[in-house]
Design an enzyme around this catalytic site. Structure first.
Site, PDB file in Angstrom:
ATOM      1  N   GLU A 275       0.837  -1.214   0.000  1.00 51.41           N
ATOM      2  CA  GLU A 275       0.000   0.000   0.000  1.00 51.41           C
ATOM      3  C   GLU A 275       0.863   1.250   0.000  1.00 51.41           C
ATOM      4  OE1 GLU A 275      -1.678  -0.565   3.828  1.00 51.41           O
ATOM      5  OE2 GLU A 275      -3.032  -2.148   3.213  1.00 51.41           O
ATOM      6  N   ARG A 278       3.054   7.725  -0.279  1.00 52.19           N
ATOM      7  CA  ARG A 278       4.028   8.778  -0.503  1.00 52.19           C
ATOM      8  C   ARG A 278       5.005   8.466  -1.642  1.00 52.19           C
ATOM      9  NH1 ARG A 278       5.630  12.032   3.924  1.00 52.19           N
ATOM     10  NH2 ARG A 278       4.743  10.434   5.267  1.00 52.19           N
ATOM     11  N   CYS A 346      -1.847  34.167  10.568  1.00 53.60           N
ATOM     12  CA  CYS A 346      -1.505  34.817  11.834  1.00 53.60           C
ATOM     13  C   CYS A 346      -1.080  33.810  12.892  1.00 53.60           C
ATOM     14  CB  CYS A 346      -2.708  35.606  12.328  1.00 53.60           C
ATOM     15  SG  CYS A 346      -3.456  36.538  10.999  1.00 53.60           S
ATOM     16  N   GLU A 347      -0.044  33.051  12.616  1.00 54.41           N
ATOM     17  CA  GLU A 347       0.517  32.119  13.584  1.00 54.41           C
ATOM     18  C   GLU A 347       1.988  31.988  13.246  1.00 54.41           C
ATOM     19  OE1 GLU A 347      -1.055  28.328  14.345  1.00 54.41           O
ATOM     20  OE2 GLU A 347      -3.110  28.874  13.884  1.00 54.41           O
ATOM     21  N   TYR A 375       0.335  14.071   0.928  1.00 58.18           N
ATOM     22  CA  TYR A 375      -0.032  14.717   2.185  1.00 58.18           C
ATOM     23  C   TYR A 375       0.084  16.243   2.053  1.00 58.18           C
ATOM     24  CZ  TYR A 375       0.565   9.852   3.399  1.00 58.18           C
ATOM     25  OH  TYR A 375       0.478   8.481   3.391  1.00 58.18           O
TER      26      TYR A 375
HETATM   27  C1  LIG Z   1      -0.742   5.876   5.527  1.00 61.82           C
HETATM   28  C2  LIG Z   1      -0.830   4.439   5.220  1.00 61.82           C
HETATM   29  C3  LIG Z   1      -0.191   3.912   4.097  1.00 61.82           C
HETATM   30  C4  LIG Z   1       0.679   4.733   3.189  1.00 61.82           C
HETATM   31  O1  LIG Z   1       1.831   5.192   3.795  1.00 61.82           O
HETATM   32  P1  LIG Z   1       2.955   5.906   2.905  1.00 61.82           P
HETATM   33  O2  LIG Z   1       4.013   6.222   3.873  1.00 61.82           O
HETATM   34  O3  LIG Z   1       2.347   7.105   2.296  1.00 61.82           O
HETATM   35  O4  LIG Z   1       3.403   4.896   1.882  1.00 61.82           O
HETATM   36  C5  LIG Z   1      -0.381   2.581   3.813  1.00 61.82           C
HETATM   37  N1  LIG Z   1      -1.150   1.780   4.594  1.00 61.82           N
HETATM   38  C6  LIG Z   1      -1.772   2.253   5.689  1.00 61.82           C
HETATM   39  C7  LIG Z   1      -2.595   1.345   6.502  1.00 61.82           C
HETATM   40  C8  LIG Z   1      -1.633   3.590   6.042  1.00 61.82           C
HETATM   41  O5  LIG Z   1      -2.230   4.043   7.138  1.00 61.82           O
END
Ligand SMILES: *Cc1c(COP(=O)(O)O)cnc(C)c1O
Length: 421
Positions: A275, A278, A346-347, A375
């Protein structure tokens, strides 16, 4: 391979000068390269070549419909963490059998939606969630395929806010309790165990924590099989880091990560799911902004720009570093000056970089934040009533706005003022 390069003195996204996009949509904006998205997706395909695998893009990193549709057409599945993400994946034409549902707090409503619309599997994170899913599946007269997300108690050696696989983190079921959790799952009606899930964090820059986790998963596979469970899928999560600083040493490559996966779990006869978020989207996007003012400070000067922490939250939220470059290529050997690069909010937290050496830029000049595809837009808000900024997608010499900047009137019209005020 970098699809954001200077050509004829102007930073381009593929074949499009960023100054052209800025002239057409105004600043600030996000711009993404289809060539980078495709290349990164294919790097994972190559890395896992030779073992049965599915790549589910972690769409929480970048969830614009155009991006999802593009990746879906390449064959990507999706890792979703909410009902909204599930709806986006389906709307982008991704079939349910390529969607995995992750997240610690899935509601019954989200479970029902996914069961009706089609789902590859739920990655279950607690016993109460398992029981809720059992009830929902039974009431619909279907069986829910599940993995249990185990927490392997491994230090991912990343930022504490994105470390997820250590004892005490809110994610998964402690691996020491996995046996009981699987026995519980197997006994529940409407639940079908299909594998094991693990995800230890994000922006990992070393392979060792992955290796430690995956070896534990391999052991657990043997153990659970000996206890009579069918373990045919291993969901190994995401988390491979990207180089945010050009000057720094690079994190491991997908091909090295793939070799590690094959070494740790390749002989178990399981289908491997990964999965990545990034690594596919991060370096596929830039945030482009204009300098509003250059203000003399006491020691360091300030670049006050038209992007702010509401547009790109990572520096304020995680102290994250983004390389920031002028869109007009500086002359070779151009003198550099230290700037604090800040937004208009304003921070004091609305600071993108402190004492950052930059070639001289002035009011009206364009600058680009690199590695802003992941992100970035997805975490944006309208804080300070700053409308969400547009997203632009580039392919070769074509570009299109894939999310338009709302007008102030559109932003205001979303609120309703009750008559009784
Ligand atoms: C956030 C997340 C990802 C992706 O993470 P990356 O660092 O963007 O590759 C994959 N699996 C789960 C369960 C996540 O929470």
């Amino acid at each position: 391979m970098d699809h954001f390069l200077y050509r004829n003195g102007i930073l381009h996204a593929e074949d499009v000068p960023l100054s052209d996009i800025a002239a057409s949509v105004g600043t600030p904006f996000y711009v993404y390269s289809t060539a980078t998205l495709e290349r990164h997706f294919k790097l994972f395909e190559e890395a896992l070549d030779g073992i049965d695998h599915t790549i589910c893009f972690a769409m929480k990193s970048l969830s614009n419909q155009a991006v999802l549709t593009f990746l879906g057409k390449l064959g990507a599945g999706m890792d979703v963490v909410s009902g909204g993400e599930y709806a986006r994946a389906i709307a982008a034409g991704v079939p349910g059998e390529r969607i995995v549902f992750s997240g610690v707090g899935k509601t019954r409503q989200e479970m029902a939606t996914a069961l009706k619309g089609g789902i590859r599997q739920f990655n279950i994170e607690s016993e109460p969630e398992m029981e809720a899913l059992s009830e929902v599946a039974t009431s619909l007269g279907v069986e829910a395929p599940v993995t249990v997300r185990v927490n392997p108690d491994v230090d991912a050696k990343t930022h504490e806010k994105i470390s997820t696989g250590k004892k005490g983190d809110k994610f998964g079921i402690p691996i020491s309790r996995a046996s009981e959790a699987y026995a519980r799952a197997a006994a529940l009606p409407g639940i079908k165990v299909v594998g094991i899930d693990v995800h230890i964090g994000s922006q990992l820059t070393q392979l060792e924590p992955f290796e430690a986790a995956y070896l534990k998963v391999a052991d657990l596979t043997h153990q659970l099989r000996s206890e009579g469970h069918e373990i045919s899928r291993l969901d190994l999560g995401g988390g491979l880091g990207i180089p945010y600083e050009r000057s720094n040493s690079a994190p491991p490559l997908p091909i090295e990560y793939g070799a590690l996966i094959k070494r740790c779990v390749g002989d178990l006869g399981c289908e491997v799911e990964i999965e990545p978020g990034r690594l596919i989207s991060g370096n596929a996007g830039l945030l482009v902004s204009s300098v509003i003012y250059v203000k003399d400070g006491d020691g360091t000067d300030f670049l006050i720009i038209d992007a702010a922490m509401n547009d790109l939250a990572r520096p304020a939220m995680y102290g994250a570093h983004h390389d920031i470059v002028p869109v007009v290529e500086p002359a070779p050997g151009a003198e550099q000056r230290a700037f604090d690069i800040v937004g208009p909010i304003c921070e004091s937290g609305d600071t993108f970089a402190k004492a950052r050496n930059m070639p001289a830029v002035g009011a009206g000049d364009l600058i680009a934040f690199r590695s802003a595809g992941a992100y970035g837009a997805v975490m944006a808000s309208e804080y300070n009533s700053r409308p969400l900024i547009p997203e632009v997608l580039v392919k070769g010499d074509q570009f299109d706005v894939i999310r338009a900047r709302p007008t102030f009137d559109e932003m205001i019209a979303r609120d309703k003022v009750p008559e009784w005020i």
